[in-house]
Design an enzyme around this catalytic site. Sequence first.
Site, PDB file in Angstrom:
ATOM      1  N   CYS A 256      35.484  60.599  -1.261  1.00 54.92           N
ATOM      2  CA  CYS A 256      34.626  61.113  -0.201  1.00 54.92           C
ATOM      3  C   CYS A 256      33.453  60.164   0.045  1.00 54.92           C
ATOM      4  O   CYS A 256      33.629  59.097   0.602  1.00 54.92           O
ATOM      5  CB  CYS A 256      34.182  62.537  -0.537  1.00 54.92           C
TER       6      CYS A 256
ATOM      7  N   HIS B  31      39.354  65.144  -1.599  1.00 49.62           N
ATOM      8  CA  HIS B  31      38.939  65.388  -2.983  1.00 49.62           C
ATOM      9  C   HIS B  31      40.167  65.603  -3.869  1.00 49.62           C
ATOM     10  O   HIS B  31      40.598  66.740  -4.085  1.00 49.62           O
ATOM     11  CB  HIS B  31      38.000  66.594  -3.043  1.00 49.62           C
TER      12      HIS B  31
ATOM     13  N   GLU C 197      40.460  65.531  -6.986  1.00 48.28           N
ATOM     14  CA  GLU C 197      40.190  66.272  -8.224  1.00 48.28           C
ATOM     15  C   GLU C 197      40.356  67.772  -8.050  1.00 48.28           C
ATOM     16  O   GLU C 197      40.452  68.501  -9.048  1.00 48.28           O
ATOM     17  CB  GLU C 197      38.773  65.947  -8.733  1.00 48.28           C
TER      18      GLU C 197
END
Length: 243
Positions: free
Chosen positions: A114, A213, A215
């Site tokens: 990001c 994202h 994760e």
Amino acid sequence: MPAPIIGLTTYREQAAWGVWDQRADVLPTQYAQAVEATGGVPVLLPPVDQTGAADTVVGRLDGLVISGGADVDPARYGAGPHARTAGWRPDRDAWELALLDAAAARALPVLGVCRGMQLMAVHAGGSLDQHTPDLVGHEQHSPGGDRFGTVEVATVAGSRVGSLVGDSLSVTCHHHQSVQSHPGFTASARATDGTLEAMESDGDRFCVAVQWHPETAADVGLLAGLVRAAATYAVEGAGRLSP
């Protein structure tokens, strides 16, 4: 073989926990959990204002994640602030740019997430579109508050990103800015509205950045790719300075 050490850059914000409400160095736990789940050892890297600190830190890492966060200071790419650009963190910009300098010198594997993608583009001499809804006419990339947007992304055939996540996927996003120019990087994924969602450097070095994202996803292919590259670096390239 020891697990590779992956540095994760952090926020420095006012935070509350228990009886405390004070300045703290924080990062969503999902980053560290994703690194651990894919075989790495996460180490948090708060902003440091000390000459030579970035070189020292990078010399002890096997991989680096430039994590999400606040807008990049527009002065870093020669622009004035858009009305919706706010809250940039000069200390974090300076620290992460120094880390990227040191990482490039050692050919350290790097993943930008990001804001991390945006900072990597700026580090390379690129620039940002400061409010993506002005370009695409919707807020899907960042619906507001603490919610992620869901965006359909298509990867470029033959790209490293494509090899890690497939031809297309739905991703979770939270960005109101995006990369406008990215010298030295190749576009490797776009959203259906044309927004650049991933880029990568050419060559053997793992140097990849995404607007989404990874994760937060059950499939952490990008983090797994970084950890594999970091494991190889730990064996073959640790301490090697690029010419």
